[in-house]
Design an enzyme around this catalytic site. Structure first.
Site, short mmCIF file in Angstrom:
data_model
loop_
_atom_site.label_atom_id
_atom_site.label_comp_id
_atom_site.label_asym_id
_atom_site.label_seq_id
_atom_site.Cartn_x
_atom_site.Cartn_y
_atom_site.Cartn_z
N TYR A 174 0.83 -1.21 0.00
CA TYR A 174 0.00 0.00 0.00
C TYR A 174 0.87 1.26 0.00
O TYR A 174 0.64 2.18 -0.79
CB TYR A 174 -0.92 0.00 1.22
N LYS A 178 1.26 4.22 -2.90
CA LYS A 178 0.95 5.63 -2.68
C LYS A 178 2.16 6.52 -2.98
O LYS A 178 1.99 7.66 -3.44
CB LYS A 178 0.46 5.84 -1.24
#
Length: 296
Positions: A174, A178
């Site tokens: 994750y 990002k």
């Protein structure tokens, strides 16, 4: 003297649930024409019916899109282009808050979380360039978790192992996605900002209620009932309002802005590195070519 209101045509990915649902409702309340996407036909149609019931007369429609499939991305872009659609804003809201515990490789040969958050949005935006107004704006929904030192497993994007074959962890997947999303927004602005198609990255802040949907046991209770009371937390509705405000931002303003949930600021040093952004863009061009099929 108040400027006259000009409704915008806005594309919102993942607009059928969570913050995306509230964002679509807020944009419709403000008088905009919203096209949103959903992965499943039943979910998309149910959301559209709900929006029409809550806001009679609202201009809203939906289209299927699965960012984990580049064929799905190409299909949506092709349909919108053939129909002659025109958008002033694209909000890249769709994503996954909880990457799988075990690494997943998509049918396109890419790590799933990275594809959903960066590769799919890159391909969709690039293919839709002829449909984007001049000026227009892309709004990527980012996360402060891209910062080194954020909670959990540290961010570490390896250009020699972008799909985390050697050290997969859902937190890292994750966070890496990002960080890569910030490179995408920065390099997009460098390449397309001069033509009037700008890109910003917006972290709406820490929304524990949303995070609770993918948590279990005591952590779910903590996220749903305790952490929302903390001063550093925000609500899904407040996050949706913030994203709507960015969608309404003057499209002529330069892009490459990063909003961390409280203010416009600078992202991490890695996220600001122009050479890393260009190197990642080269990977995107290889993974998701705008002509033909992806190659390795």
């Amino acid at each position: 003297m108040t400027e006259p209101f000009h409704p915008k045509s806005i594309l919102v990915t993942g607009g059928n649930r969570g913050i995306g649902r509230l964002l679509v409702l807020e944009l419709l309340r403000r008088g905009h024409h919203v096209v949103f996407t959903a992965r499943r036909p039943d979910a998309g149609e149910a959301a559209r019916a709900e929006y029409s019931r809550l806001l009679p007369g609202a201009q809203v429609e939906w289209w299927p899109l699965d960012l984990a499939s580049l064929a799905s991305v190409r299909g949506l872009a092709g349909t919108l282009l053939r129909e002659g659609r025109r958008f002033e804003v694209v909000v890249h809201n769709a994503g996954t808050l909880a990457p799988p515990p075990e690494r997943r490789i998509t049918a396109d040969g890419l790590e799933e979380t990275l594809q959903i958050h960066t590769v799919g949005p890159y391909l969709l935006s690039t293919l839709l360039l002829p449909a984007l107004a001049r000026p227009s704006r892309l709004v990527f929904i980012g996360s402060a978790l891209h910062e080194p030192g954020s909670r959990g497993v540290p961010v570490r994007f390896g250009f020699d192992d972008p799909f985390l074959d050697a050290e997969y962890h859902p937190d890292r997947a994750y966070k890496n996605a990002k960080l890569a999303q910030l490179w995408l927004a920065r390099e997009w602005e460098r390449r397309h900002g001069g033509d009037g198609v700008h890109a910003d990255d917006v972290c709406p802040g820490f929304v524990p209620v949303t995070a609770s949907a993918t948590a279990r046991g005591g952590m779910r209770l903590l996220l749903r009932w305790v952490l929302p009371l903390m001063p550093f937390a925000t609500t899904p509705r407040a996050a949706a309002h913030l994203e709507a405000d960015w969608a309404e931002r003057d499209p002529a303003l330069p892009g490459d802005a990063y909003f961390d949930g409280a203010r416009v600021t600078e992202p991490s040093a890695d996220a600001r590195d122009p050479e890393l952004a260009r190197a990642f863009w080269a990977l995107l061009e290889r993974w998701a070519p705008t002509r033909g099929q992806p190659h390795g």
